[in-house]
Structures are given as structure tokens and as C-alpha cells.
Design a protein around this motif. Structure first.
Motif, mmCIF file in Angstrom:
data_model
loop_
_atom_site.group_PDB
_atom_site.id
_atom_site.type_symbol
_atom_site.label_atom_id
_atom_site.label_comp_id
_atom_site.label_asym_id
_atom_site.label_seq_id
_atom_site.Cartn_x
_atom_site.Cartn_y
_atom_site.Cartn_z
ATOM 1 N N ASN A 1 38.420 -21.789 0.634
ATOM 2 C CA ASN A 1 37.786 -20.473 0.551
ATOM 3 C C ASN A 1 36.524 -20.571 -0.291
ATOM 4 O O ASN A 1 36.270 -21.584 -0.949
ATOM 5 C CB ASN A 1 38.749 -19.477 -0.111
ATOM 6 N N CYS B 1 39.883 -19.089 5.057
ATOM 7 C CA CYS B 1 38.835 -18.121 4.730
ATOM 8 C C CYS B 1 37.437 -18.653 5.076
ATOM 9 O O CYS B 1 37.112 -18.804 6.243
ATOM 10 C CB CYS B 1 38.953 -17.705 3.269
ATOM 11 N N GLN C 1 44.082 -10.886 1.418
ATOM 12 C CA GLN C 1 42.793 -11.166 2.040
ATOM 13 C C GLN C 1 41.642 -10.925 1.068
ATOM 14 O O GLN C 1 41.730 -10.094 0.174
ATOM 15 C CB GLN C 1 42.596 -10.284 3.279
ATOM 16 N N HIS D 1 37.610 -11.329 2.201
ATOM 17 C CA HIS D 1 36.444 -11.828 2.935
ATOM 18 C C HIS D 1 35.566 -10.693 3.429
ATOM 19 O O HIS D 1 36.049 -9.608 3.734
ATOM 20 C CB HIS D 1 36.866 -12.722 4.110
ATOM 21 N N GLN E 1 42.025 -17.013 8.408
ATOM 22 C CA GLN E 1 41.029 -16.246 7.673
ATOM 23 C C GLN E 1 41.584 -15.685 6.367
ATOM 24 O O GLN E 1 40.861 -15.466 5.409
ATOM 25 C CB GLN E 1 40.521 -15.106 8.554
ATOM 26 N N HIS F 1 44.703 -15.481 3.114
ATOM 27 C CA HIS F 1 45.110 -16.406 2.046
ATOM 28 C C HIS F 1 46.634 -16.556 1.999
ATOM 29 O O HIS F 1 47.310 -15.762 1.342
ATOM 30 C CB HIS F 1 44.594 -15.898 0.693
#
Length: 352
Positions: free
Chosen positions: A217, A245, A286, A288, A325, A327
């Protein structure tokens, strides 16, 4: 100290500055988690951002050194409705205010965070300033124009190659701002980890005789990292590759896909995602602001976000690449998504 929160769209909120008593400018975003503020504060993916917490009281269980996701905080600012003056938890080592002061983070409280979030949802993430001064229009414009987060990855990545020894798979980790709990999950599986700075060349990575490569990430726009995308292209077909991510976004760009900025991003620990291969729904953590919007021809979608149908997972059986995408190490379930690390290790069993 009395202060103001000034949004790029012209909205002004009055409140109190705490933590580091000063001015700051960054991109204002919001997080929907009821807990996990310490993990948020130390997540390098928030580099350059001012984070609004939707939950009204923050700090009630304090801060402890064990749950840090990195050595320090990279936030530009932290906004809450109310702070808990007397945290109560047997693991507490310091107060929220003490942590913010120690990390030089300007924080803002006494504002209606619900109203703030409604503005961000309607108008999108934007720049914001926290200040105690009466700034002129020219000064505001200069502060907004001077803020740039394109070099965020360079600030959060390791500066040198290091090893975390283990007796299992030998995995290379490209550090774009990796969270410690990702490393911990690989360590629990006895992996031998070689962690590389963000700008390490493919030739250097391939010297280490790895079983696979993991892309971490990290903060910012993936299209700012053209040199990284070029190096990933050189590794495709030579090693199995996994990513989380920003790692997913870079994989997609390296294989001919594209990414887009979300209006206000996904940040929190309560986002529903469907695993299409297992036909199961998981609650995920999440963080992002960008997503893959065009899937490369060589990949298929494995996970989707049930809130907005955005792409949450990709896979290529031919190239032995997979990514998500969200975590899985974020533990909102608390460990529902840990199976993905086992999937990564199965991927790394393949030899080209």
C-alpha cells in the motif's frame, strides 16, 4: 487555541486547534471507522491528508506503542468532534493529544463532523487549511496552490534494503508506505522478507532469488509513479506478483489498465466486499482515493465493492499475479480476510 478550518470551496468552520499548535494544509478526507484511530494516525497511506473522523468522540482508549503501523504519523491534520480527556484502557500509554504533539500533527475539534462529511460527499475531496490566523484571499490562494502530494511515496518508503528473516518463502516487498501489520502477517507464515525502497530497479530485485514479489500500500496517485510501473513491467513473467491497495493499482497500470480518482474515496473499517470466486461477502478495512477503472486484458475481477461496485480484486492465472484493493491485514472482522495472505503464499509456489 481558537482556530478555523477553511475548505477550498470557501466554507469556513470555527473550532479549537489542539495537538501541534500551528497551521497546516492538505487534502481533506473522511474515515467512517468507530475504532482504529491509532492505526489510522500511523498509516503511511494517509500522508498529505487531513482526516475527518465521522465517529463523534475519539481518544477514549488512548494510544499504545504496540499498535503503531509505522514509526510516526504522516498526516497533515486530524479533525474530530470531541476528544476524550481521560482515556480508559489497560494498554493505554499516552493520550491522543500527547501523541499528536509528539508527532507535530495539527488537530482541530469542536466542529460538526457530520456536516463536514456531507460537504465532502457532495463536492468531493478537496484541499483544506487549519489556521489560527486571519489569512487574506491571496495568502489562502498561495497556501492552496503550494500544496502538492505527488512525492508522498518518497517520504514514507524505507531508505535502504533490509531483511526480516524467516524459514519459509523468500518474498521481496516493495515498500511504498507499508503497514507493519502486513509484514506481521507474512512473518506469522514464517516468510523470509527482503524489503526494498520504492525506487529499486527490477535488476536489483531479481538478484535476490525470490519466490515472489509483493507490492505494498501507499499514498498518492499511482500515475505519479511511472518509473515504478516501468520496473514492475520488467518483473512480470519472471516472478509471481501480489499487491494490496496502491500495489493493485500499479499492477493494473503495468499491464495496460487504468486508474481513476474516486470522488471522496473509501476509508474506514466497515466496507462490504464480495469475493466472486468464493461467493462470500466480507467486511473490510479500506483506505484509498484511487481505484482501477479499466481492467487489463490479461486479468479478471475477483472482488467487488458492494457500495459502489468498484473493483476490489484482480487476478491473472497466466501471469501468476493477484491483488486486492482493500486491507486484509486491517482486521475489522477481526481476522476474516487473513485467508488472502495464504492465497498469496500459494501464488508464490509457482516457479517460472
Amino acid at each position: 487555541m481558537k482556530g478555523k478550518l477553511i475548505l477550498e470551496n470557501g466554507n469556513v468552520f470555527e473550532g479549537k486547534i489542539f495537538g501541534e499548535l500551528g497551521d497546516t494544509v492538505g487534502e481533506i478526507v473522511f474515515n467512517t471507522g468507530m475504532t482504529g484511530y491509532q492505526e489510522l494516525l500511523t498509516d503511511p497511506s494517509y500522508c498529505g491528508q487531513i482526516v475527518v473522523m465521522t465517529y463523534p468522540m475519539i481518544g477514549n482508549y488512548g494510544i499504545n506503542l504496540e499498535d503503531m503501523e509505522s514509526d510516526r504519523s504522516y498526516l497533515k491534520g486530524f479533525i474530530i468532534k470531541e476528544d476524550a480527556k481521560l482515556p480508559n484502557n489497560f494498554r493505554c500509554e499516552m493520550t491522543l493529544d500527547g501523541f499528536l504533539r509528539q508527532n507535530n500533527i495539527v488537530a482541530f475539534k469542536g466542529v460538526d463532523t457530520r456536516q463536514l462529511v456531507k460537504i465532502i460527499r457532495e463536492e468531493g475531496a478537496m484541499k483544506a487549511i487549519i489556521t489560527a490566523e486571519d489569512l487574506t484571499e491571496k495568502e489562502l490562494s498561495e497556501k492552496f496552490n503550494n500544496f502538492n502530494n505527488s512525492k508522498a511515496v518518497t517520504k514514507v518508503s524505507t531508505k535502504e534494503i533490509y531483511e526480516i528473516k524467516g524459514s519459509g518463502k523468500k518474498i521481496g516487498v516493495m515498500d511504498f508506505g507499508i503497514k507493519r501489520n502486513i509484514l506481521r502477517n507474512f512473518q506469522k507464515r514464517n516468510c523470509n522478507l527482503i524489503v526494498f525502497p520504492w525506487d529499486t530497479k527490477a535488476e536489483e530485485i531479481l538478484k535476490y532469488d525470490l519466490d515472489g514479489l509483493f507490492l505494498s500500500n501507499g499514498p498518492g496517485d499511482p500515475t505519479d509513479l511511472n518509473n515504478v510501473i516501468f520496473e514492475i513491467k520488467k518483473i512480470v513473467g519472471k516472478l509471481p506478483i501480489a499487491g494490496i491497495c496502491l500495489g493493485q493499482q500499479l499492477i493494473a497500470l503495468a499491464l495496460g489498465g487504468s486508474t481513476a480518482k474516486l470522488k471522496y474515496g473509501h476509508r474506514g473499517c466497515n466496507h462490504p466486499v464480495k469475493d466472486l470466486e468464493r461467493n462470500r461477502i466480507y467486511i473490510t478495512s479500506q483506505n484509498h482515493g484511487y481505484v482501477v477503472d479499466k481492467v487489463p486484458d490479461s486479468m479478471k475481477v475477483t472482488h467487488i465493492n458492494l457500495n459502489d461496485n468498484s473493483i476490489e480484486g484482480l487476478k491473472s492465472d497466466k501471469l501468476h499475479i493477484m491483488s486486492v484493493q482493500y486491507h486484509p491485514e486491517g482486521c475489522p472482522g477481526p481476522e476474516d480476510n487473513n485467508y488472502l495472505f495464504d492465497d498469496f503464499l500459494k501464488l508464490f509456489e509457482y516457479k517460472f
